[in-house]
Scaffold this motif. Sequence first.
Motif, mmCIF file in Angstrom:
data_model
loop_
_atom_site.group_PDB
_atom_site.id
_atom_site.type_symbol
_atom_site.label_atom_id
_atom_site.label_comp_id
_atom_site.label_asym_id
_atom_site.label_seq_id
_atom_site.Cartn_x
_atom_site.Cartn_y
_atom_site.Cartn_z
ATOM 1 N N ASP A 90 5.013 99.217 60.587
ATOM 2 C CA ASP A 90 4.313 99.002 61.851
ATOM 3 C C ASP A 90 2.982 99.754 61.873
ATOM 4 O O ASP A 90 1.998 99.256 62.409
ATOM 5 N N SER A 91 2.960 100.945 61.306
ATOM 6 C CA SER A 91 1.742 101.758 61.300
ATOM 7 C C SER A 91 0.916 101.602 60.037
ATOM 8 O O SER A 91 -0.294 101.812 60.061
ATOM 9 N N LEU A 143 6.989 108.080 50.556
ATOM 10 C CA LEU A 143 7.866 107.960 51.712
ATOM 11 C C LEU A 143 8.313 106.511 51.914
ATOM 12 O O LEU A 143 9.501 106.236 52.112
ATOM 13 N N ILE A 144 7.364 105.586 51.849
ATOM 14 C CA ILE A 144 7.705 104.171 52.020
ATOM 15 C C ILE A 144 8.650 103.713 50.909
ATOM 16 O O ILE A 144 9.641 103.026 51.164
ATOM 17 N N ARG A 146 9.747 100.654 60.241
ATOM 18 C CA ARG A 146 8.991 101.503 61.181
ATOM 19 C C ARG A 146 7.661 101.929 60.563
ATOM 20 O O ARG A 146 6.628 101.933 61.230
ATOM 21 N N LEU A 147 7.693 102.312 59.307
ATOM 22 C CA LEU A 147 6.453 102.708 58.626
ATOM 23 C C LEU A 147 5.499 101.526 58.496
ATOM 24 O O LEU A 147 4.284 101.681 58.598
ATOM 25 N N ALA A 165 12.214 104.951 51.552
ATOM 26 C CA ALA A 165 12.801 104.740 52.876
ATOM 27 C C ALA A 165 13.880 103.658 52.852
ATOM 28 O O ALA A 165 13.793 102.704 52.082
ATOM 29 N N ASP A 166 14.856 103.820 53.732
ATOM 30 C CA ASP A 166 15.828 102.751 53.918
ATOM 31 C C ASP A 166 15.140 101.616 54.680
ATOM 32 O O ASP A 166 14.004 101.753 55.131
ATOM 33 N N GLN A 167 15.820 100.492 54.815
ATOM 34 C CA GLN A 167 15.204 99.296 55.390
ATOM 35 C C GLN A 167 14.688 99.533 56.815
ATOM 36 O O GLN A 167 13.582 99.116 57.161
ATOM 37 N N GLN A 168 15.453 100.213 57.628
ATOM 38 C CA GLN A 168 15.056 100.447 59.018
ATOM 39 C C GLN A 168 13.810 101.328 59.096
ATOM 40 O O GLN A 168 12.865 101.033 59.837
ATOM 41 N N ASN A 169 13.779 102.400 58.341
ATOM 42 C CA ASN A 169 12.626 103.294 58.382
ATOM 43 C C ASN A 169 11.420 102.691 57.675
ATOM 44 O O ASN A 169 10.276 102.942 58.084
ATOM 45 N N ALA A 170 11.644 101.891 56.653
ATOM 46 C CA ALA A 170 10.525 101.190 56.014
ATOM 47 C C ALA A 170 9.859 100.250 57.006
ATOM 48 O O ALA A 170 8.631 100.123 57.041
#
Length: 83
Positions: free
Chosen positions: A51-52, A37-38, A48-49, A41-46
Amino acid sequence: MSTGTPTIPAETARHVLAHFGHGGVKPGRFGEQLITLIAGADQQNAARLADSFPAEAEAVRMAQYDEDGIAKLQAIANGQAAA
């Protein structure tokens, strides 16, 4: 997203190396799906990931974008470097 560079445990380095076909050890199902998934992922969602899952995100970023990222991850996986 965090401003510091996270520490990458040797186990995480081994999992990311396995995902990208550079040895390592295949993670469990969740770890495998998380790394996939990472990596996709596009830059924005990467971000977000990250962060967790900061260590996993940093290890994937190194594998994908650092010129010597695979070598660094191999050193971490073998206990020859800290990250």
